[in-house]
Design an enzyme around this catalytic site. Structure first.
Site, PDB file in Angstrom:
ATOM      1  N   ARG A  54      22.237  15.664  22.597  1.00 16.58           N
ATOM      2  CA  ARG A  54      22.875  15.985  23.871  1.00 16.58           C
ATOM      3  C   ARG A  54      22.392  15.010  24.940  1.00 16.58           C
ATOM      4  O   ARG A  54      23.058  14.770  25.921  1.00 16.58           O
ATOM      5  CB  ARG A  54      22.640  17.423  24.315  1.00 16.58           C
ATOM      6  CG  ARG A  54      23.516  17.733  25.516  1.00 16.58           C
ATOM      7  CD  ARG A  54      23.272  19.045  26.255  1.00 16.58           C
ATOM      8  NE  ARG A  54      22.888  20.129  25.450  1.00 16.58           N
ATOM      9  CZ  ARG A  54      21.633  20.591  25.417  1.00 16.58           C
ATOM     10  NH1 ARG A  54      20.695  20.025  26.135  1.00 16.58           N
ATOM     11  NH2 ARG A  54      21.337  21.603  24.659  1.00 16.58           N
ATOM     12  N   TYR A 106      37.798   6.787  46.428  1.00 12.31           N
ATOM     13  CA  TYR A 106      38.508   7.283  45.252  1.00 12.31           C
ATOM     14  C   TYR A 106      38.826   8.762  45.474  1.00 12.31           C
ATOM     15  O   TYR A 106      37.924   9.581  45.600  1.00 12.31           O
ATOM     16  CB  TYR A 106      37.670   7.070  43.998  1.00 12.31           C
ATOM     17  CG  TYR A 106      38.347   7.582  42.761  1.00 12.31           C
ATOM     18  CD1 TYR A 106      39.428   6.899  42.218  1.00 12.31           C
ATOM     19  CD2 TYR A 106      37.938   8.753  42.164  1.00 12.31           C
ATOM     20  CE1 TYR A 106      40.073   7.377  41.098  1.00 12.31           C
ATOM     21  CE2 TYR A 106      38.581   9.241  41.034  1.00 12.31           C
ATOM     22  CZ  TYR A 106      39.645   8.552  40.509  1.00 12.31           C
ATOM     23  OH  TYR A 106      40.288   9.034  39.403  1.00 12.31           O
ATOM     24  N   ASP A 179      29.582   3.656  44.792  1.00 11.23           N
ATOM     25  CA  ASP A 179      30.566   3.544  43.724  1.00 11.23           C
ATOM     26  C   ASP A 179      30.983   2.076  43.681  1.00 11.23           C
ATOM     27  O   ASP A 179      31.704   1.594  44.555  1.00 11.23           O
ATOM     28  CB  ASP A 179      31.753   4.470  44.028  1.00 11.23           C
ATOM     29  CG  ASP A 179      32.812   4.443  42.929  1.00 11.23           C
ATOM     30  OD1 ASP A 179      32.828   3.492  42.133  1.00 11.23           O
ATOM     31  OD2 ASP A 179      33.639   5.380  42.893  1.00 11.23           O
ATOM     32  N   LYS A 204      36.854   1.809  33.699  1.00 10.25           N
ATOM     33  CA  LYS A 204      37.610   0.724  34.309  1.00 10.25           C
ATOM     34  C   LYS A 204      37.097  -0.634  33.790  1.00 10.25           C
ATOM     35  O   LYS A 204      37.199  -0.891  32.623  1.00 10.25           O
ATOM     36  CB  LYS A 204      37.549   0.849  35.829  1.00 10.25           C
ATOM     37  CG  LYS A 204      37.795   2.290  36.336  1.00 10.25           C
ATOM     38  CD  LYS A 204      39.217   2.785  36.084  1.00 10.25           C
ATOM     39  CE  LYS A 204      39.366   4.291  36.330  1.00 10.25           C
ATOM     40  NZ  LYS A 204      38.918   4.755  37.632  1.00 10.25           N
TER      41      LYS A 204
HETATM   42  C1  PLP Z   1      38.453   5.986  38.166  1.00 14.86           C
HETATM   43  C2  PLP Z   1      37.481   5.996  39.275  1.00 14.86           C
HETATM   44  C3  PLP Z   1      36.541   7.030  39.412  1.00 14.86           C
HETATM   45  C4  PLP Z   1      36.508   8.222  38.468  1.00 14.86           C
HETATM   46  O1  PLP Z   1      36.069   7.841  37.195  1.00 14.86           O
HETATM   47  P1  PLP Z   1      36.556   8.544  35.823  1.00 14.86           P
HETATM   48  O2  PLP Z   1      35.949   7.679  34.767  1.00 14.86           O
HETATM   49  O3  PLP Z   1      38.048   8.559  35.818  1.00 14.86           O
HETATM   50  O4  PLP Z   1      35.982   9.922  35.825  1.00 14.86           O
HETATM   51  C5  PLP Z   1      35.644   6.951  40.458  1.00 14.86           C
HETATM   52  N1  PLP Z   1      35.662   5.916  41.333  1.00 14.86           N
HETATM   53  C6  PLP Z   1      36.551   4.910  41.222  1.00 14.86           C
HETATM   54  C7  PLP Z   1      36.517   3.789  42.212  1.00 14.86           C
HETATM   55  C8  PLP Z   1      37.487   4.911  40.196  1.00 14.86           C
HETATM   56  O5  PLP Z   1      38.377   3.915  40.117  1.00 14.86           O
END
Ligand code: PLP
Length: 382
Positions: A54, A106, A179, A204
């Protein structure tokens, strides 16, 4: 053996941290599906640090080492999604904490944070990412424990000065989490500008092939707050599967090539379409006309990323018509894959969205830029 050459992260990551399997000589790490790990007769773990999957999965090891190296941090954690990674930070705050987030970020994460913080007694303020003084006004000395930023900010690509945000956060005793999904460690290494925790939706660019949902955190220091986050993953259980972790380390090997190609093509597209009669504006931090261009130049090296937006003349209908006519770009949400995507962002975010209704978001992939430009031209010309 002491190393004679100190290689760049780019080289380390291409080689999966110079991986060679000690048993077979294989240059690719194995996928380890086991959920549990054996102990010897004295009840010592056969392999230190691996007990139950886990939390401690040997398939994470290479990918996490690559992430720590890419961001220049002290440790990394993989999560089952970008949302789970961000959630682990917020869930590690104390009740009654105060946090500050950008008004535009986001949207899925902003919605989750607003709802979660409201229910769990965490006070949340939002600042305008386009106004450099607003963050300083929103933090509270001795009260704020987390400042959250995203840069370039989805989907308007406003640029936030990471160094300034870190100073503002640290002055009031808060951590700065960022982020950095869109910038990627190829273009920006936020820890070098003072960030405490870097978050990625590894779905991404890090993975880059639109076939894994994953998240990651990298920390600047292995402190008490990071320990809490480690526990949040181990006990909360938002772990990545072995196969996904393996795909992610494979995807990350080509990260530099993919991001450079996308940035180069995005720059060409932005330059080509700026001033186009069917467009109100082209939003891209690489353009000199972009309000965040000077800061972007300071904190992004080697390119301005693969994401840009068009504000299309003719309002929402004009934007939807343009998107409908695309033949090379694929109409889909998400970003950072090798296939170029286009989307009408307001249709995805819905009526609460602060996004202009005529905004079309573009994720530039690895195709020929000649074809991408031709497609956008014919889609705009109608
Ligand atoms: C897609 C995205 C997220 C969320 O991530 P997931 O992998 O879909 O949970 C957060 N921040 C940004 C800038 C994103 O493009």
């Amino acid at each position: 053996m002491t190393k004679r050459i100190n290689v760049l992260p780019e080289t380390d990551v291409v080689q999966g941290m110079h991986y060679v399997d000690p048993n077979s000589g294989a240059v690719v790490p194995p996928i380890m599906p086991s959920t549990t790990f054996a102990r010897d007769g004295n009840y010592e773990l056969v392999s230190a640090g691996h007990s139950y999957a886990r939390d401690e999965n040997p398939t994470f090891d290479t990918a996490e080492k690559m992430l720590t190296c890419l961001e220049g941090g002290q440790g990394s954690l993989l999560f089952s999604s970008g949302m789970a990674a961000a959630g682990a930070i917020v869930q590690s705050l104390d009740p009654g904490a105060h946090i500050v987030i950008p008004k535009v970020m986001y949207w899925g994460l902003r919605n989750w944070m607003v709802g979660f913080c409201d229910r769990w007694g965490i006070e949340l303020d939002q600042f305008d990412p386009a106004d450099p003084d607003d963050l300083a006004d929103k933090v509270k000395a001795g009260r704020t424990s987390l400042v959250w930023i995203e840069t370039p900010t989805n989907p308007t690509w406003d640029v936030i000065d990471i160094e300034t945000a870190a100073e503002i956060a640290h002055t009031v005793g808060a951590k700065l989490a960022i982020d950095s999904t869109v910038a990627t460690p190829v273009l920006t290494r936020p820890i070098e500008f003072g960030a405490d925790i870097v978050m990625h939706s590894a779905t991404k660019y890090l993975n880059g092939h639109a076939d894994v949902v994953a998240g990651a955190l990298v920390t600047a220091s292995a402190d008490e707050f990071w320990e809490r986050i480690c526990m949040a993953r181990a006990q909360g259980g938002a772990v990545l599967g072995s196969f996904e972790a393996w795909l992610l380390q494979r995807g990350m090997r080509t990260l530099f090539m993919r991001v450079r190609q996308a940035s180069q093509s995005a720059m060409i597209i932005a330059e080509h379409f700026k001033g186009h009669p069917k467009l109100e504006s082209v939003l891209y931090p690489g353009l000199e006309s972009h309000p965040g261009h000077e800061i972007a130049k300071k904190q992004m090296q080697g390119g301005f990323g693969g994401m840009l937006s068009f504000c299309v003349a003719g309002g929402e209908a004009g934007a939807l018509d343009m998107v409908r006519r695309c033949e090379v770009f694929i109409r889909a949400t998400s970003l950072g894959g090798v296939e170029s995507l286009i989307e009408h962002r307001y249709s995805i975010e819905g009526p609460d969205s602060p996004i202009p209704r005529n905004l079309v978001r573009i994720s530039v992939g690895a195709e020929s830029v000649v074809d991408l430009i031709a497609d956008l031209e014919q889609a705009l010309d109608g």
